[in-house]
Design a protein around this motif. Structure first.
Motif, mmCIF file in Angstrom:
data_model
loop_
_atom_site.group_PDB
_atom_site.id
_atom_site.type_symbol
_atom_site.label_atom_id
_atom_site.label_comp_id
_atom_site.label_asym_id
_atom_site.label_seq_id
_atom_site.Cartn_x
_atom_site.Cartn_y
_atom_site.Cartn_z
ATOM 1 N N ALA A 39 58.496 -28.690 26.694
ATOM 2 C CA ALA A 39 57.085 -28.976 26.517
ATOM 3 C C ALA A 39 56.600 -28.095 27.442
ATOM 4 O O ALA A 39 56.638 -27.769 28.723
ATOM 5 C CB ALA A 39 56.708 -30.322 26.660
ATOM 6 N N GLY A 40 55.597 -27.329 27.077
ATOM 7 C CA GLY A 40 54.910 -26.147 27.795
ATOM 8 C C GLY A 40 55.227 -24.942 27.641
ATOM 9 O O GLY A 40 54.673 -24.041 28.273
ATOM 10 N N ASP A 41 56.518 -24.726 26.899
ATOM 11 C CA ASP A 41 56.699 -23.389 26.788
ATOM 12 C C ASP A 41 55.978 -22.678 25.697
ATOM 13 O O ASP A 41 55.527 -23.328 25.030
ATOM 14 C CB ASP A 41 58.413 -23.471 26.189
ATOM 15 C CG ASP A 41 59.492 -23.589 27.460
ATOM 16 O OD1 ASP A 41 58.892 -23.585 28.630
ATOM 17 O OD2 ASP A 41 60.515 -23.978 27.249
ATOM 18 N N ALA A 42 55.996 -21.037 25.641
ATOM 19 C CA ALA A 42 55.265 -20.505 24.761
ATOM 20 C C ALA A 42 56.017 -20.348 23.440
ATOM 21 O O ALA A 42 57.178 -19.606 23.250
ATOM 22 C CB ALA A 42 54.554 -19.538 25.500
ATOM 23 N N VAL A 43 55.240 -20.100 22.234
ATOM 24 C CA VAL A 43 55.789 -19.621 21.047
ATOM 25 C C VAL A 43 54.889 -18.187 20.783
ATOM 26 O O VAL A 43 53.690 -18.512 20.616
ATOM 27 C CB VAL A 43 55.631 -20.529 19.857
ATOM 28 C CG1 VAL A 43 55.959 -19.981 18.482
ATOM 29 C CG2 VAL A 43 56.506 -21.805 20.337
ATOM 30 N N GLU A 44 55.614 -17.024 20.550
ATOM 31 C CA GLU A 44 55.109 -16.005 20.109
ATOM 32 C C GLU A 44 54.556 -15.814 18.629
ATOM 33 O O GLU A 44 55.323 -16.260 17.754
ATOM 34 C CB GLU A 44 55.660 -14.489 20.630
ATOM 35 C CG GLU A 44 55.849 -14.526 21.962
ATOM 36 C CD GLU A 44 56.882 -13.420 22.466
ATOM 37 O OE1 GLU A 44 57.236 -12.828 21.572
ATOM 38 O OE2 GLU A 44 57.386 -13.212 23.645
ATOM 39 N N VAL A 52 61.308 -30.300 22.793
ATOM 40 C CA VAL A 52 60.504 -30.030 21.728
ATOM 41 C C VAL A 52 61.036 -29.183 20.811
ATOM 42 O O VAL A 52 61.652 -28.048 20.949
ATOM 43 C CB VAL A 52 58.835 -29.462 22.027
ATOM 44 C CG1 VAL A 52 58.129 -29.378 20.584
ATOM 45 C CG2 VAL A 52 58.428 -30.394 22.937
ATOM 46 N N VAL A 53 61.002 -29.539 19.402
ATOM 47 C CA VAL A 53 61.612 -28.601 18.126
ATOM 48 C C VAL A 53 60.412 -27.682 17.874
ATOM 49 O O VAL A 53 59.297 -28.366 17.462
ATOM 50 C CB VAL A 53 62.086 -29.325 17.424
ATOM 51 C CG1 VAL A 53 62.656 -28.569 16.082
ATOM 52 C CG2 VAL A 53 63.215 -30.354 17.802
ATOM 53 N N VAL A 54 60.584 -26.566 17.757
ATOM 54 C CA VAL A 54 59.625 -25.657 17.383
ATOM 55 C C VAL A 54 59.505 -25.813 15.834
ATOM 56 O O VAL A 54 60.180 -25.914 14.890
ATOM 57 C CB VAL A 54 60.012 -24.007 17.640
ATOM 58 C CG1 VAL A 54 59.167 -23.046 17.003
ATOM 59 C CG2 VAL A 54 60.280 -23.923 18.940
#
Length: 289
Positions: free
Chosen positions: A253-258, A200-202
């Protein structure tokens, strides 16, 4: 057991007699010689019997021996009939699984086809038990290597297929056919292995209100990570002023963004609680109307 002394006729030193010495050793030698003689007699007897039952060749017109027929590949009933017609005795020495030969087919025989035997001599056969069957085990969650070892030890030929999946990369997802299916072996099965979650692209979240940013992350398949607040930021309260990873970064997918948000945490929480209460009140009024 000591030898007795005997005087020599010329008056010299007495000579000790050897009688009675070495008794146990002599007994062991006699037992060994007797055992060897018995074993030799048995081997000779076996060889004579084998030669009599299965002579190597026969002269023309010799009716004292018969030629062993070829029954390999026949069913048990056919082989029994053919050997009986030749005047020999059909016997089954054992069986083994075979991927191609049907159950009950003759896999091997002894004596071999074309050899000669005395009438009534036994012909030993090994029969097929048909293809071996195993149930596919459930290997989901195992590493690719572990799952492959489990399947190959049961006689399956493993073909690996990879696909994106939320479970960690390199882990088995499933098999095709499914676990629990009984199959003949050898048989090719497909082991599906995870490549990890999709890439997934942020997205660029800067300037958005935090509520909108959370929704955008969810739609992209990403999770909300930690949130920090900057009460001295010049932007309107609740706006995104920073993010990590930045826009365009690739994640699973499923990773987190601060996120870093303008405004004071306590005021933001109080404002959200007030908005939520107002929304509930409006909903209740709508139901009453």
């Amino acid at each position: 057991g000591k030898g007795r002394e005997e005087a020599s006729e010329d008056g010299r030193e007495p000579v000790r007699s050897a009688r009675g010495e070495g008794g146990p050793a002599r007994g062991r030698r006699r037992a060994l010689i007797s055992a060897s003689a018995v074993l030799g007699s048995l081997l000779v007897g076996y060889a004579v019997a084998a030669l009599w039952l299965f002579p190597g060749e026969a002269s023309a017109g010799d009716t004292s021996v018969v030629q062993v027929p070829d029954v390999v590949g026949m069913s048990e009933a056919e082989a029994r009939s053919r050997i009986g017609e030749a005047g020999l005795e059909f016997t089954v020495a054992g069986g083994m699984h075979h991927g191609a030969a049907p159950e009950g087919a003759v896999l091997s025989q002894s004596p071999l086809p074309g050899q000669y035997a005395r009438p009534g001599a036994p012909v030993e056969t090994v029969l097929s038990r048909g293809p071996q069957r195993h149930t596919l085990p459930d290997v989901a969650g195992l590493s690719e290597r572990q799952a492959g070892i489990v399947l190959e030890r049961l006689g399956f030929e493993v073909e690996v297929e990879r696909r994106e999946d939320p479970i960690p990369a390199g882990r088995a997802i499933e098999t095709r056919p499914a676990a629990g299916t009984e199959l003949e072996v050898p048989r090719r099965v497909v082991l599906v292995v995870s490549e990890g979650a999709p890439i997934v692209v942020v997205p660029d979240l800067r300037g958005m209100h935090i509520d909108d940013a959370v929704q955008i992350l969810a739609e992209a398949g990403l999770d909300l990570g930690s949130i920090s607040f900057d009460p001295e930021a010049v932007e309107a309260p609740g706006r995104i002023i920073g993010q990590y990873p930045p826009e365009g970064y690739s994640l699973r997918a499923g990773d987190a963004v601060e996120l870093r948000v303008s405004g004071d945490r306590d005021r933001m929480n109080a404002g959200r609680e007030g908005d939520e209460a107002s929304r509930r009140d409006r909903d209740e009024e709508s139901e009453l109307l």
